[in-house]
Enzyme design. Structure first.
Site, PDB file in Angstrom:
ATOM      1  N   HIS A   6       0.831  -1.202   0.000  1.00  0.00           N
ATOM      2  CA  HIS A   6       0.000   0.000   0.000  1.00  0.00           C
ATOM      3  C   HIS A   6       0.870   1.258   0.000  1.00  0.00           C
ATOM      4  CE1 HIS A   6      -2.293  -3.342   1.699  1.00  0.00           C
ATOM      5  NE2 HIS A   6      -3.376  -2.751   1.250  1.00  0.00           N
ATOM      6  N   HIS A  10      -4.037   3.253  -3.501  1.00  0.00           N
ATOM      7  CA  HIS A  10      -4.159   2.634  -2.184  1.00  0.00           C
ATOM      8  C   HIS A  10      -3.419   1.311  -2.020  1.00  0.00           C
ATOM      9  CE1 HIS A  10      -5.889   1.068   1.506  1.00  0.00           C
ATOM     10  NE2 HIS A  10      -6.214  -0.022   0.836  1.00  0.00           N
ATOM     11  N   GLU A  14     -18.495  -3.794  23.959  1.00  0.00           N
ATOM     12  CA  GLU A  14     -17.639  -4.971  24.098  1.00  0.00           C
ATOM     13  C   GLU A  14     -16.432  -4.904  23.176  1.00  0.00           C
ATOM     14  OE1 GLU A  14     -20.845  -5.036  23.255  1.00  0.00           O
ATOM     15  OE2 GLU A  14     -21.837  -5.653  25.106  1.00  0.00           O
ATOM     16  N   HIS A  61     -29.411 -14.524  23.764  1.00  0.00           N
ATOM     17  CA  HIS A  61     -28.424 -14.387  24.829  1.00  0.00           C
ATOM     18  C   HIS A  61     -27.781 -15.711  25.237  1.00  0.00           C
ATOM     19  CE1 HIS A  61     -29.918 -10.365  24.934  1.00  0.00           C
ATOM     20  NE2 HIS A  61     -29.164 -10.032  25.948  1.00  0.00           N
TER      21      HIS A  61
END
Lengths: 672, 672
Positions: free
Chosen positions: B29, B264, B414, B476
């Site tokens: 890159h 890129h 999380e 859950h």
């Protein structure tokens, strides 16, 4: 708020149905229903265009309860407005096989538009629904015929807005200027560890303005007229999504728990319920009481809904006369069927005479063939389209004030891409696909799991599926992701060995109407298997099949999937040269293989043949299912490495020579 | 920009080392290094406090390159400033066993502070580093002794800011007012699918202001004096993290690729490199040329660094005299050792005489015991502390303008929690732990994988580990997550069967200095196994062990982990009642078991005993490793259901009776 108005009565009916359900189950979340009941009531009573008698009416407004733990509130609304959800079901809240599970589940409860609970998902689902609405409207509405024209509403919580997936989805919704999104933010300042100040001091309104949203409020979210004006204001803004910041009190009415985390996730308790009923002037001691005036008021939704849908149906009938072709296409899109002969363009797309081609490239060609016949086929990539080969040529781009295109640009947002695709599928009218590198499956596991749980059709394209991507190295080389996909119930994962299997994989994926499919594709070129001498690629739909064998009574079975099937085939032929009869089994989809009869499976993998060698560019764990205790699993029990692909394969021992060696070892009894 | 100044020369040296490395590797890159070289140069030349001769100097400024694909730029900086990274390594960019892999890898290249590449991770790592810096400063600095006092810098890209994890981390960093974070945003408007307008039209500056950040710019990110002033301004702001919006041009200097996505992810090509060198007035045709003036200038970093560290060392010596106790504690924290006798408080924490206790509760008690002796032990939960039992009592809370506390409040985030914990561990001085429900492992897979890849100590506490959580239902209830943890290389997963195994699991976790550990814990109470009649819980460190057996020559082996070990034990005893000799094997950690000698493993699971039944509340896939083709795997090949835990266990067939039935079936040859 006044007392004893019909509004208050109805709002308290919602509250206490939820509170009583949680208490009876001795489990659940009363706090959000108590605080959010007013906003939910106003929305459902004065705005929500829906028909409780036909929860599948295509042009209904969509309503998503993103904090799925507040399920009891939605169940109360569904019951009260006349959906097929009897009071007895609310009394069986959170019990085995009830229609009222702990978190709202799509497909189980009529009127539930999405399975929610894992926070942030519902927020992003709604964005997907709004994308689908706008796409269908652009394709089908005609002057005088607004066949598709509805809002997408959601209630979203602090927790939803803390999760990154909602940030991703909000940024995209702002970019796309989805003006028919109206979200009510239940801003109650409380999460499980206490006041949100401890972790969430940001200015949410300013953040959403930065995304390009129209932000209203903060308003008093428990003041019905404030909520009503805010929703009207949101409706009048047509070029930006709206967020209404509603200040509420969690557990409102509970003398000892209101405004605290204690109201969130456990029953209030008998005594506290008694006090709460007193405080809110609710005269009914008996749990699950629905005052007749309240029920009568709510049930007006049935009449309203019937009328709405009848008017729509009449309009649709006129449309059918005026625009018969569009009508037919619309019908096909909405019902989700594949048009007859849809796969004709896929026939003989590749032959062994063609040059080697990466399965991602083969997939791209299959997709472009499909897009010619399947109008609903729409999706995109998380900023990797040139690499995932997911672009549909001549099908335009969705966005830039232009909502006709089939090509979505999700940005570098795999998680939201998955959750938005779920929303597109849930809305109906679109068969969505997503694209990214297999390694980024890790970023989008939660929505994929939910698609599988909901049983909805979303097709995931995962390219760069192994160490075969080479130099980008271990951060980009999937090792455990393939087995991870195989581990999700109700998801079918297919890793085709070549272009011909890739085409068959696409057929399977599109035909799976009620479940998602993951396609796992190579970056590197792969020879096209010569089907004149090998088994037909059509066997792919059995999940596993005998690709080639030296003899019908082989000494050893070699197994593989995807790009490594070519290694296994090479090994099989090398063994033949050494006078050993090998069978080479291609196992592109374990789930499809497991779905076959045991007779078929035993034919492919005869139980008595224990000399088995598998080879796959991923973790060994899991392959023991087919290899057993007596065979050899060749895999990658470590992370990859940055080097040219062929070097990495060689260095990590994924070679035909290795497979031959292991097979010989087994046959000589060395490795038992 | 002027030409031929030393700045330009140095900047172009960085650019062309990167460009040449990519070209030689024929992979990589070049675009970001070409656009971001000026800002990186200014930061490293005029601000970054570091010592190339000692990349581990504790008080160095941290620098994270969040877009890890721009690795060649960082390698150039490391080589030029005198780290142990010879030019030859840059010439071996992206080759097998080079120190210059495709994406930056911690532990492989001296001076690389974090493994980056998956976007957004580095952004959040930096937040973790800044948290650790502030925590250590609060604990150890004394008037006149700023022993810990450094910045955390990062370069972040559009893609980093699109990913949700960076939103989560940014919101928390703003809440925590981490004033020593200074991030340079490489705002080049280009991502792989084209201009970022198509998916990312938000106002980034406004968004970060909403998070409580100090936003500077947009500035011309390729103007060295603008970058210099901006960094000075950022340093002067001490109570908010700073984001400097640097407008740059990707692929700057390349006549045909600058400002486009073409710059890129692929080499510029020989001819384009020639033209670029011309355009940037770089007179060296020879690749990898480092002009001597440039090298001399860069290498001043060595002298500066040496001086900085010497001054610090002298100060530290004074501190040792003045504050001997603090000094000693600081030494222990920084080196990561556990103090002698650290685990004494864990001895005999539980006995079979105690009431049944959930392993999450046992874990909480173990953690509180550990926190008495292990000062560096610091962490928190993603808004679930009351449920995950991760709160360290009397250890304060981190935040609220108070940085002394051991208890972090990550919010409902999380993903960022995992990535921030990585940053805390990478910084050093802290042994971080995280807490959430096992189902939300799916939200934090990317950083856990990176912790395993980096080989750093982070301890993940996952509670509510199965259908045993009951009424919250399938959204859950983890099903595939436990096997998912087991599938990650270099991660040890431990699912203890009771409180005594839980204590042993904590010992293992803390002692694993160079790798992460996941603890998988029950919501529901579990009896404490009576170790006077059963094997010692200390066997946990072997991963698997014979818990109980009716005879040393058993007829059948029953295997399980965690809460289901009690079911297996019950089944074993039932079989004994029927005259059948069963062995019950507890397998709390597959990775630890696999690390044992084959002799030990064969002792526990003798190859000749093929009558084997496993039972675990998760997917069956994977258990075939120990059960083989001839045994029976009892698991959950579907999603869970919302109902009380005992009902779900019963309905899904996870019972001792089922295990007995399967064992009898095997012994009667019915199931072969």
């Amino acid at each position: 708020m006044g007392t004893n108005t019909i509004d208050d009565l109805c709002i308290n009916t919602i509250r206490f149905l939820a509170v009583d359900a949680v208490q009876k189950a001795n489990s659940g979340h009363p706090g959000t229903p108590m605080g959010a009941a007013p906003m939910a009531y106003v929305l459902w009573d004065r705005f929500l265009k829906h028909n409780p008698s036909d929860p599948k009416w295509p042009d209904r407004d969509r309503f998503v309860l993103s904090p799925g733990h507040a399920s009891a509130m939605l169940y109360a609304l569904l019951h009260l407005t006349g959906y097929d959800l009897p009071l007895d079901e609310i009394k069986r809240f959170r019990q085995w096989e009830s229609k009222t599970p702990g978190h709202t589940e799509y497909g189980l409860t009529p009127g539930v538009e999405a399975t929610t609970g894992p926070l942030g998902q519902g927020f992003a689902n709604g964005v997907g629904m709004a994308i689908a609405e706008r796409w269908l409207a652009e394709h089908y509405n005609q002057p005088g015929y607004e066949i598709i024209n509805h809002y997408t509403y959601a209630i979203v919580s602090d927790g939803d807005l803390e999760e990154g997936v909602s940030s991703e989805a909000a940024s995209l919704a702002g970019t796309l200027r989805l003006g028919k999104i109206i979200y009510l933010y239940d801003d109650n300042d409380i999460s499980i560890e206490g006041n949100t100040d401890i972790a969430f001091a940001e200015n949410v309104a300013q953040r959403f303005q930065a995304y390009g949203w129209h932000v209203i409020g903060p308003i008093d979210g428990m003041d019905t007229s404030a909520v009503e004006s805010a929703i009207r204001m949101a409706q009048s803004e047509t070029s930006r999504p709206s967020l209404i910041v509603c200040r509420t009190i969690i557990g409102y009415g509970s003398p000892h728990k209101a405004g605290t985390a204690a109201a969130h996730g456990e029953p209030l308790g008998e005594e506290e319920i008694r006090l709460t009923k007193e405080r809110l002037a609710w005269p009914y001691d008996e749990p699950f009481t629905v005052p007749p005036e309240s029920l009568a008021h709510f049930r007006q939704a049935q009449e309203r809904g019937k009328l709405w849908q009848e008017q729509w149906q009449a309009k649709l009938e006129e449309y059918r006369q005026a625009h018969p072709d569009e009508y037919q296409k619309l019908e096909v899109d909405l019902c989700g069927d594949l048009p007859e002969g849809w796969d004709s363009a896929l026939t003989d797309l590749f032959s062994a005479a063609d040059k080697p081609v990466a399965t991602r490239e083969a997939s791209g060609r299959a997709m472009n063939a499909i897009s010619k016949t399947v109008h609903a086929f729409t999706g995109g990539s998380a900023d990797l389209a040139p690499s995932t080969k997911t672009l549909l040529k001549d099908h335009g781009h969705y966005g830039f004030e232009e909502y006709y295109g089939h090509n979505m640009h999700f940005g570098v947002r795999e998680h939201a891409m998955g959750a938005i695709a779920n929303g597109m599928s849930l809305h109906g009218g679109i068969i969505p696909y997503t694209g990214t590198f297999l390694i980024f499956y890790d970023y989008m596991r939660p929505p994929i799991r939910l698609a599988a749980l909901m049983g909805i059709r979303v097709i995931y394209i995962f390219t760069h599926d192994s160490i075969g991507l080479g130099e980008d190295g271990p951060t980009h080389q999937p090792i455990e992701q393939l087995m991870g996909l195989r581990s999700v119930p109700n998801l079918v994962t297919i890793r085709p060995a070549d272009a011909t299997e890739t085409v068959e994989a696409w057929k399977v994926a599109l035909e799976r109407r009620n479940a998602p499919t993951a396609l796992v594709l190579s970056r590197q070129n792969l020879p096209i298997l010569d089907r004149t001498t090998l088994s037909s690629a059509r066997s792919l739909r059995h999940g596993g099949y005998i690709l080639w064998e030296a003899s019908a009574t082989p000494d050893v079975i070699l197994m593989s999937s995807g790009s490594e099937v070519h290694i296994a085939l090479d090994a099989g032929r090398q063994l033949q040269g050494k006078g050993i009869a090998a069978r080479v089994v291609s196992l592109p989809s374990w789930e499809l293989f497991e779905a076959q009869t045991s007779e078929y499976r035993n034919q492919v993998l005869p139980p008595e043949i224990r000399a088995r060698v598998s080879l796959e560019a991923g973790i060994p764990l899991g392959w023991e299912r087919y290899v057993g205790l007596d065979g050899v699993v060749v895999g990658i029990p470590r992370f990859g490495a940055s080097a040219p692909a062929s070097v990495v394969y060689e260095k990590l021992g994924l070679t035909a020579e290795r497979m031959v060696k292991e097979a010989l070892g087994l046959l000589q009894g060395r490795n038992t």
